[in-house]
Design an enzyme around this catalytic site. Structure first.
Site, PDB file in Angstrom:
ATOM      1  N   ARG A   1       0.972  -1.190  -0.041  1.00 58.44           N
ATOM      2  CA  ARG A   1       0.080   0.106   0.032  1.00 58.44           C
ATOM      3  C   ARG A   1       0.895   1.282   0.058  1.00 58.44           C
ATOM      4  O   ARG A   1       0.602   2.122  -0.456  1.00 58.44           O
ATOM      5  CB  ARG A   1      -0.921   0.028   1.108  1.00 58.44           C
ATOM      6  CG  ARG A   1      -2.134  -0.752   0.910  1.00 58.44           C
ATOM      7  CD  ARG A   1      -2.200  -2.275   0.327  1.00 58.44           C
ATOM      8  NE  ARG A   1      -3.376  -2.784   0.295  1.00 58.44           N
ATOM      9  CZ  ARG A   1      -3.866  -3.579   1.321  1.00 58.44           C
ATOM     10  NH1 ARG A   1      -3.243  -3.762   2.440  1.00 58.44           N
ATOM     11  NH2 ARG A   1      -5.267  -4.015   1.218  1.00 58.44           N
TER      12      ARG A   1
ATOM     13  N   ASP B   1      -0.076  -6.270  -3.190  1.00 49.27           N
ATOM     14  CA  ASP B   1      -1.600  -6.279  -2.947  1.00 49.27           C
ATOM     15  C   ASP B   1      -2.099  -5.656  -4.270  1.00 49.27           C
ATOM     16  O   ASP B   1      -1.401  -5.285  -5.419  1.00 49.27           O
ATOM     17  CB  ASP B   1      -1.916  -5.449  -1.808  1.00 49.27           C
ATOM     18  CG  ASP B   1      -3.062  -6.014  -0.912  1.00 49.27           C
ATOM     19  OD1 ASP B   1      -4.090  -5.711  -1.514  1.00 49.27           O
ATOM     20  OD2 ASP B   1      -3.193  -6.428  -0.012  1.00 49.27           O
TER      21      ASP B   1
ATOM     22  N   HIS C   1      -6.631  -9.742  -3.914  1.00 48.84           N
ATOM     23  CA  HIS C   1      -5.550  -8.662  -3.577  1.00 48.84           C
ATOM     24  C   HIS C   1      -4.267  -8.830  -4.550  1.00 48.84           C
ATOM     25  O   HIS C   1      -3.222  -8.521  -4.217  1.00 48.84           O
ATOM     26  CB  HIS C   1      -5.053  -9.011  -2.167  1.00 48.84           C
ATOM     27  CG  HIS C   1      -6.238  -8.277  -1.129  1.00 48.84           C
ATOM     28  ND1 HIS C   1      -6.378  -7.098  -1.121  1.00 48.84           N
ATOM     29  CD2 HIS C   1      -6.795  -9.180  -0.320  1.00 48.84           C
ATOM     30  CE1 HIS C   1      -7.462  -7.094  -0.026  1.00 48.84           C
ATOM     31  NE2 HIS C   1      -7.608  -8.210   0.514  1.00 48.84           N
TER      32      HIS C   1
ATOM     33  N   GLU D   1     -10.043 -12.444   1.893  1.00 53.77           N
ATOM     34  CA  GLU D   1     -10.939 -11.546   1.374  1.00 53.77           C
ATOM     35  C   GLU D   1     -11.092 -11.653  -0.252  1.00 53.77           C
ATOM     36  O   GLU D   1     -11.277 -10.713  -0.800  1.00 53.77           O
ATOM     37  CB  GLU D   1     -10.655 -10.116   1.504  1.00 53.77           C
ATOM     38  CG  GLU D   1     -10.343  -9.901   3.089  1.00 53.77           C
ATOM     39  CD  GLU D   1     -10.079  -8.285   3.558  1.00 53.77           C
ATOM     40  OE1 GLU D   1     -10.481  -7.846   4.329  1.00 53.77           O
ATOM     41  OE2 GLU D   1      -8.978  -7.862   2.592  1.00 53.77           O
TER      42      GLU D   1
ATOM     43  N   TYR E   1      -3.980  -5.248  15.245  1.00 49.58           N
ATOM     44  CA  TYR E   1      -3.707  -4.372  14.157  1.00 49.58           C
ATOM     45  C   TYR E   1      -3.028  -2.852  14.374  1.00 49.58           C
ATOM     46  O   TYR E   1      -3.844  -1.999  15.186  1.00 49.58           O
ATOM     47  CB  TYR E   1      -4.836  -4.173  13.270  1.00 49.58           C
ATOM     48  CG  TYR E   1      -5.302  -5.452  12.219  1.00 49.58           C
ATOM     49  CD1 TYR E   1      -4.418  -6.640  12.441  1.00 49.58           C
ATOM     50  CD2 TYR E   1      -5.880  -5.225  11.361  1.00 49.58           C
ATOM     51  CE1 TYR E   1      -4.684  -7.688  11.660  1.00 49.58           C
ATOM     52  CE2 TYR E   1      -5.790  -6.318  10.207  1.00 49.58           C
ATOM     53  CZ  TYR E   1      -5.381  -7.761  10.384  1.00 49.58           C
ATOM     54  OH  TYR E   1      -5.422  -8.534   9.712  1.00 49.58           O
ATOM     55  N   PHE E   2      -1.681  -2.529  14.089  1.00 58.12           N
ATOM     56  CA  PHE E   2      -1.208  -1.338  14.537  1.00 58.12           C
ATOM     57  C   PHE E   2      -1.431  -0.414  13.627  1.00 58.12           C
ATOM     58  O   PHE E   2      -1.152   0.909  13.687  1.00 58.12           O
ATOM     59  CB  PHE E   2       0.207  -1.687  14.593  1.00 58.12           C
ATOM     60  CG  PHE E   2       0.669  -2.166  15.888  1.00 58.12           C
ATOM     61  CD1 PHE E   2      -0.248  -2.816  16.573  1.00 58.12           C
ATOM     62  CD2 PHE E   2       2.020  -2.292  16.348  1.00 58.12           C
ATOM     63  CE1 PHE E   2       0.183  -3.678  17.966  1.00 58.12           C
ATOM     64  CE2 PHE E   2       2.476  -2.912  17.422  1.00 58.12           C
ATOM     65  CZ  PHE E   2       1.601  -3.473  18.192  1.00 58.12           C
ATOM     66  N   ASP E   3      -2.517  -0.609  12.438  1.00 54.90           N
ATOM     67  CA  ASP E   3      -3.162   0.643  11.710  1.00 54.90           C
ATOM     68  C   ASP E   3      -4.176   1.294  12.429  1.00 54.90           C
ATOM     69  O   ASP E   3      -4.798   2.353  12.074  1.00 54.90           O
ATOM     70  CB  ASP E   3      -3.428   0.301  10.328  1.00 54.90           C
ATOM     71  CG  ASP E   3      -4.244  -1.145  10.347  1.00 54.90           C
ATOM     72  OD1 ASP E   3      -4.467  -1.774  11.220  1.00 54.90           O
ATOM     73  OD2 ASP E   3      -5.141  -1.381   9.271  1.00 54.90           O
TER      74      ASP E   3
ATOM     75  N   THR F   1      -0.622  -0.420   5.395  1.00 55.62           N
ATOM     76  CA  THR F   1      -0.337   0.805   5.324  1.00 55.62           C
ATOM     77  C   THR F   1      -0.982   1.777   4.459  1.00 55.62           C
ATOM     78  O   THR F   1      -0.460   2.694   3.916  1.00 55.62           O
ATOM     79  CB  THR F   1       1.423   1.040   4.820  1.00 55.62           C
ATOM     80  OG1 THR F   1       1.463   0.103   3.566  1.00 55.62           O
ATOM     81  CG2 THR F   1       2.134   0.186   6.116  1.00 55.62           C
ATOM     82  N   GLU F   2      -2.234   1.626   4.197  1.00 59.83           N
ATOM     83  CA  GLU F   2      -3.018   2.330   3.480  1.00 59.83           C
ATOM     84  C   GLU F   2      -3.099   3.837   4.012  1.00 59.83           C
ATOM     85  O   GLU F   2      -2.876   4.870   3.197  1.00 59.83           O
ATOM     86  CB  GLU F   2      -4.728   1.909   3.529  1.00 59.83           C
ATOM     87  CG  GLU F   2      -4.825   0.613   2.763  1.00 59.83           C
ATOM     88  CD  GLU F   2      -4.908  -0.458   3.903  1.00 59.83           C
ATOM     89  OE1 GLU F   2      -4.112  -0.372   4.746  1.00 59.83           O
ATOM     90  OE2 GLU F   2      -5.797  -1.617   3.478  1.00 59.83           O
TER      91      GLU F   2
HETATM   92  C1  ACM Z   1      -6.292  -8.806   6.321  1.00 62.88           C
HETATM   93  O1  ACM Z   1      -6.402  -7.998   7.205  1.00 62.88           O
HETATM   94  N1  ACM Z   1      -7.180  -8.913   5.168  1.00 62.88           N
HETATM   95  C2  ACM Z   1      -5.768 -10.005   6.476  1.00 62.88           C
END
Ligand code: ACM
Ligand code: ZN
Length: 558
Positions: free
Chosen positions: A176, A205, A280, A345, A436-438, A487-488
């Protein structure tokens, strides 16, 4: 006679006041080790490392570790302790001694006023002993500039330490946003201080393919570059238009990858490559649209996409040949036991329409497109196993039945991990909360824009990778846990550091330290001292993370 006594008296006084002054003793509150060690007894006085201190090692593995330690002094003290291979035991030494009983990563560290003795069975144990020793020394040791008037004192102490979990991971999404090799090498340094031992690189991705594959050069010629829409919100970025140049991105050459893998090995970090499939993969399909169901065309996406429908065609044998070629090069580059194949996903609307996919469902006797994903992953697993490696995938790989030898990374909460462990599969726990550190780490109004969610420092600290639902037998399948930085919303490495530190310190302690020594109040004290090291090293850590009682944020949207 009188004069002689007076002379001796003056000499002794001077000796007492200066050189013979008993070295400083330390209190427990003056010591800030992270992650906390399993067992520590603190004595009085200290050992002083000086120019004439010898680092006595027995073999080249130990020598490499001792050299790293010695080089820290060269920068910060202006001299370095000598590393000597095979020297005799004596005083004024840091003596490395092999003790086969101490396991893969364990060590002991005994500090007296005369010397330091380190024992471990394996190089990793010596490395971790050195990280602890480093943290017992003044933070100025981390400086790259010569420091004046520092006494390099190590408190007299006895430490016995080993990790609770063997998987202590951190994932960096380099798709990202791309982070050049030098920035990843620096991150490896920073992670290793915390005794993190696994770096999972999310190498591709929809927004970029980041690893050179010799047989398919378009993967990076085309797939590594997107149009620059960085000035627009992630989810409102229009696609590349005809004639528009894709200039934003980057990739690692195979030489870069080799360098990163080798460097990480010196810090006892295994790099796990993630080669996403079947979804992805828009960046790959932009380069090779023939491996999709529709045939394209596609462009590398400059921002968010949902749902993820443009995926590899599972009915086309050439897709599998392509993926096997890619994986062959990847496996040659990364010596890791695990190869991550993503698996998350995938929306299968294209598979439901595609004649080749429909045919595959029929000929393989599958019930639906859901089972086609399971077919896809199992076929890839066979290939990965044929190369002597283990397939690792996000918890969606449970759907339609797990591949027989797969390891699962549980991200949609803990249920996937629980189910996999109960089925006898190994698991890495990385539930969105708190891994999730985002997600935000402090009050939203004080923080840079993030994807959502709320994972403050104290929630990360409380993380226990073993869910209560598991009995002792199933719990053995929990290899450990991992922090994931998507990292979006993370456009550069300073921002990545901000999202990572100090939360990774809390994660490290959750994964390394036994429950009996974990204590939030004490960690909270230690991390505030520890950040002095971050300051000296130039790590951009989040100070807001200390506002632990912050309000919850809106739920995460992904
Ligand atoms: C994920 O967060 N799609 C693995
Ligand atoms: Zn298809």
């Amino acid at each position: 006679m009188k004069r002689k006594f007076a002379g001796i008296f003056i000499l002794l006084s001077c000796c007492f006041l200066w050189s013979c002054q008993p070295p400083k003793s330390f209190t427990a509150k003056e010591i800030s080790l992270i992650p906390q060690v399993r067992k520590m007894t603190l004595g009085t006085s200290s050992f002083k490392i000086g120019e004439n201190t010898g680092l006595i090692v027995q073999n080249s593995d130990q020598q490499g570790i001792a050299d790293q330690f010695s080089n820290l002094f060269l920068k910060s003290a202006g001299w370095k302790p000598k590393v000597i291979t095979g020297g005799a035991e004596g005083s004024n030494q840091v003596f490395f001694k092999t003790d086969e009983t101490l396991g893969d990563e364990g060590y002991t560290l005994d500090v007296t006023t005369a010397r330091i003795e380190i024992k471990a069975a394996k190089p990793a144990g010596f490395f971790y002993a050195i990280q602890t020793l480093r943290q017992l020394l003044p933070a100025e040791l981390e400086s790259t500039q010569k420091q004046e008037n520092i006494d390099w004192l190590v408190p007299v102490s006895s430490i016995a330490d080993s990790p609770s979990f063997k998987w202590r991971g951190y994932m960096l999404d380099v798709s990202r946003h791309f982070f050049p090799k030098e920035e990843v090498l620096q991150m490896i340094d920073y992670l290793s201080i915390h005794k993190i031992n696994t770096l999972h690189l999310h190498l591709l991705d929809d927004q970029g393919w980041r690893i050179e594959i010799k047989k398919y050069p378009r993967l990076t010629q085309v797939g590594a570059w997107r149009v620059d829409r960085e000035d627009k919100p992630w989810n409102s970025r229009s696609k590349q238009t005809a004639g528009e140049k894709a200039t934003f991105g980057g990739f690692y050459t195979q030489a870069d990858i080799k360098e990163m893998v080798a460097y990480a090995q010196t810090k006892f970090i295994t790099i796990i490559p993630e080669i996403e499939m079947p979804a992805h993969v828009t960046a790959a399909l932009a380069a090779y649209p023939q491996y999709s169901c529709s045939g394209g065309p596609f462009t590398v996406l400059p921002g968010g996409v949902w749902p993820v429908t443009d995926i590899y065609c599972a009915g086309n044998d050439s897709t599998f040949l392509f993926l096997q070629d890619v994986l062959t090069e990847v496996i040659d580059l990364f010596p890791s036991k695990y190869i991550h194949i993503g698996g998350d996903e995938a929306t299968k609307t294209e598979w439901e329409k595609c004649p080749k996919c429909k045919k595959r469902i029929k000929t393989e006797g599958l019930k639906n497109a859901g089972e086609l994903q399971s077919y896809f992953i199992k076929r890839i697993e066979k290939f990965i196993n044929s190369k002597g490696r283990v397939l690792l995938g996000w918890d969606e790989i449970l759907e339609g039945g797990l591949p027989p030898k797969a390891t699962v990374m549980s991200w949609r909460g803990t249920q996937g991990g629980i189910d996999a462990a109960k089925q006898g599969h190994d698991v890495v726990m990385t539930p969105g909360q708190p891994c999730y550190f985002d997600h935000y780490q402090g009050p939203k109004e004080d923080e840079p824009l993030a994807i959502g969610g709320f994972n403050p420092l104290n929630k990360v600290y409380e993380f226990d990778p073993v869910p209560k639902e598991l009995d002792a037998e199933a719990a053995k399948h929990i290899l450990g846990g991992q922090a994931n930085l998507w990292t979006e919303y993370v456009p550069n490495i300073k921002h990545a550091q901000y999202m990572t530190f100090p939360r990774i310190a809390a994660m490290a302690e959750a994964l390394w330290s036994p429950k009996e020594v974990k204590n939030w109040d004490d960690f909270y004290r230690r991390i505030q001292t520890f950040t002095k090291r971050y300051d000296i090293m130039g790590i951009n850590y989040a100070k807001s993370a200390f506002k632990a009682a912050a309000k919850p944020q809106e739920p995460v949207k992904k």
